[in-house]
Design an enzyme around this catalytic site. Structure first.
Site, PDB file in Angstrom:
ATOM      1  N   TYR A   1      -8.757   0.087   2.925  1.00 29.39           N
ATOM      2  CA  TYR A   1      -8.275   1.270   3.698  1.00 29.39           C
ATOM      3  C   TYR A   1      -9.319   2.554   3.272  1.00 29.39           C
ATOM      4  O   TYR A   1      -9.779   3.327   3.953  1.00 29.39           O
ATOM      5  CB  TYR A   1      -7.132   2.037   2.708  1.00 29.39           C
TER       6      TYR A   1
ATOM      7  N   LYS B   1      -5.098 -13.456   0.352  1.00 27.66           N
ATOM      8  CA  LYS B   1      -5.426 -14.330   1.243  1.00 27.66           C
ATOM      9  C   LYS B   1      -7.268 -14.899   0.701  1.00 27.66           C
ATOM     10  O   LYS B   1      -6.995 -15.199   1.795  1.00 27.66           O
ATOM     11  CB  LYS B   1      -5.632 -13.711   2.541  1.00 27.66           C
TER      12      LYS B   1
ATOM     13  N   ASP C   1       1.454 -14.085   3.508  1.00 22.58           N
ATOM     14  CA  ASP C   1       1.987 -14.622   4.469  1.00 22.58           C
ATOM     15  C   ASP C   1       3.184 -15.562   3.640  1.00 22.58           C
ATOM     16  O   ASP C   1       4.756 -15.093   4.247  1.00 22.58           O
ATOM     17  CB  ASP C   1       1.313 -16.218   5.229  1.00 22.58           C
TER      18      ASP C   1
ATOM     19  N   ASP D   1       1.073  -2.422   0.485  1.00 24.57           N
ATOM     20  CA  ASP D   1       1.502  -1.347   1.456  1.00 24.57           C
ATOM     21  C   ASP D   1       3.213  -2.829   2.465  1.00 24.57           C
ATOM     22  O   ASP D   1       4.023  -1.922   2.281  1.00 24.57           O
ATOM     23  CB  ASP D   1       0.618  -0.614   2.485  1.00 24.57           C
TER      24      ASP D   1
ATOM     25  N   ASP E   1       7.320  -2.713   1.775  1.00 23.80           N
ATOM     26  CA  ASP E   1       8.352  -1.883   3.018  1.00 23.80           C
ATOM     27  C   ASP E   1       9.587  -3.233   2.763  1.00 23.80           C
ATOM     28  O   ASP E   1      10.692  -2.839   2.954  1.00 23.80           O
ATOM     29  CB  ASP E   1       7.890  -1.625   3.686  1.00 23.80           C
TER      30      ASP E   1
HETATM   31  C1  IPM Z   1       2.799   4.424   2.145  1.00 21.46           C
HETATM   32  C2  IPM Z   1       2.520   4.507   3.678  1.00 21.46           C
HETATM   33  C3  IPM Z   1       0.567   5.288   3.637  1.00 21.46           C
HETATM   34  C4  IPM Z   1       0.378   3.738   3.602  1.00 21.46           C
HETATM   35  C5  IPM Z   1       0.657   6.282   5.154  1.00 21.46           C
HETATM   36  C6  IPM Z   1       1.108   7.007   5.301  1.00 21.46           C
HETATM   37  C7  IPM Z   1      -0.987   6.071   4.629  1.00 21.46           C
HETATM   38  O1  IPM Z   1       2.715   3.857   4.712  1.00 21.46           O
HETATM   39  O2  IPM Z   1       2.753   5.256   0.755  1.00 21.46           O
HETATM   40  O3  IPM Z   1       3.420   2.666   2.402  1.00 21.46           O
HETATM   41  O4  IPM Z   1       0.109   3.206   4.476  1.00 21.46           O
HETATM   42  O5  IPM Z   1      -0.002   4.177   2.260  1.00 21.46           O
HETATM   43 MN    MN Z   2       4.120   2.107   4.227  1.00 21.34          MN
END
Ligand code: IPM
Ligand code: MN
Ligand code: NAD
Length: 369
Positions: free
Chosen positions: A143, A194, A227, A251, A255
């Site tokens: 990032y 990885k 993975d 990240d 999710d």
């Molecule tokens: C998160 C989001 C952010 C990230 C984006 C919006 C910059 O996806 O907080 O998970 O990738 O960190």
């Molecule tokens: Mn995110």
């Protein structure tokens, strides 16, 4: 009871504003019934900050965030800002506040409420009782690595590139957070990388192993390629206790972990920095984004943000009892069968964001009686 806490609210864009409005109602409730006074300030971040000030995060907002005892953030982003230059995008404001506040440790707990075990898209027995913690490195990795950019190579050819980079110190400090958390939990850390392909991951793994040997021999440490980790999270998530990983892998995996709890609208997070002068810089935000598809429709699930606020009570202010009040209220409302659309199940009652908020406040009232 206690001296006023300085709280900076950054609602941001889209449903960020809606879920933060719910949180403000809860904060008002704590002020009224629990004499927990917060001095609440507001500022802009993301697309709305760009529209107002021409930047997704002003220097004065950064200053206020650094001064505050804790920051609570909604979400940023939206299609209307997607075409902006990278430094003007809403997301740049979010990355900037994380970097400026030094919030290297992002804690994303995926905990399944009993009432929601059947709301997950996974089989109930796979997720019921789940309690895992994803520790995501937040201010380094791909990032922020340099060089980065898009070069024009001429003749219609371009090159886009980023750099995934970690130093010894960056790996050790995030691994330390994971090991310390594991000590208070079930004593297991899985480091995700990885290392079969990436040099940066070879270093990551070596440093995690070295720190483990030096300082945390009692913690059970394992390693997994990212993975496989993505697969294992949906195959058998309860095998994990604490997962520690880099910025981008964290990240993505968080999710996925969110869906184990029923919805992205259920996952809170805490972002913490290094202690300095007796204070730990901290920012709390839901894991989800601004959800443009449902923004403005009073449909968003506010529970990820409410749980982020309860993490704030615990982590920044050591107010476990007060946090428990809110967590119990959430649990009871879910048990009563109320569901926002994202966690809707057959036989339950679908409610709006504001009706969910009303119900939470009613449960808080009952708890305070
Ligand atoms: C998160 C989001 C952010 C990230 C984006 C919006 C910059 O996806 O907080 O998970 O990738 O960190
Ligand atoms: Mn995110
Ligand atoms: P998103 O998290 O906003 O939405 C993904 C899906 O989940 C959508 O269908 C949305 O409706 C649903 N969802 C998310 N939160 C919900 C909630 N609380 N209640 C009910 N449903 C919910 O991700 P996206 O669509 O990929 O991104 C939208 C925008 O948000 C983009 O601009 C992105 O950059 C930004 N974003 C910001 C953050 C953040 O501020 N921390 C995080 C992720 C994405």
């Amino acid at each position: 009871m206690t001296a006023n806490k300085q709280l900076l609210m950054l609602p941001g864009d889209g449903i960020g504003r809606e879920v933060m409005a719910v949180t403000e109602r809860v904060i008002d409730w704590y002020a009224k019934y629990r004499s927990l006074q917060f001095d609440v300030e507001h500022d802009l971040i993301g697309g709305i900050a760009f529209d107002t000030h021409g930047t997704p995060l002003t220097d004065s907002a950064i200053e206020r965030a650094k001064q505050a005892d804790a920051v609570l953030l909604g979400a940023v982003g939206g299609p209307q800002w997607d075409g902006l230059a990278r430094e003007h995008k809403p997301e740049a404001g979010l990355l900037k506040i994380r970097k400026e506040m030094g919030l290297f440790a992002n804690l994303r707990p995926a905990v399944v409420f009993p009432a929601l075990a059947e709301a997950s898209t996974l089989k109930t027995e796979l997720v019921s009782g789940l309690d895992i913690m994803v520790v995501r490195e937040l201010t380094g990795g791909i990032y922020f690595g340099e060089p980065r950019g898009i070069d024009d190579l001429g003749g219609g050819e371009r090159k886009g590139f980023n750099t995934m980079v970690y130093t010894t110190e960056e790996v050790r400090r995030i691994a330390r957070v994971a090991f310390d958390l594991a000590k208070k939990r079930n004593g297991r850390v899985c480091s995700v990388d990885k290392a079969n392909v990436l040099d940066v991951s070879i270093l990551w793994r070596e440093e995690v192993i070295a720190l483990h040997q030096e300082e945390y021999p009692d913690i059970e440490l394992s390693h997994m390629y990212v993975d496989n980790a993505a697969m294992q999270l949906v195959r058998d998530p309860k095998q994990f206790d604490v997962i520690v990983t880099g910025n981008m892998f964290g990240d993505i995996l968080s999710d996925a972990a969110a869906m184990l709890t029923g919805s992205l609208g259920m996952l809170p997070s805490a972002s913490l920095g290094a202690e300095a002068g007796g204070r730990i810089p901290s920012l709390y935000e839901p894991v989800h984004g601004s959800a443009p598809d449902i923004a403005g429709k009073d449909m968003a699930n506010p529970l990820a943000t409410l749980q982020s606020f309860s993490m704030m009570l615990r982590y920044s202010f050591d107010l476990a009892e007060e946090a428990q009040l809110l967590e119990t209220a959430i649990e009871r409302v879910l048990e009563s069968g109320l569901r926002t659309a994202d966690i809707m199940q057959d036989g339950k009652a679908r409610v709006s964001t504001s009706t969910m908020a009303d119900a939470i406040l009613r449960e808080l009232d009952k708890a305070a009686d």
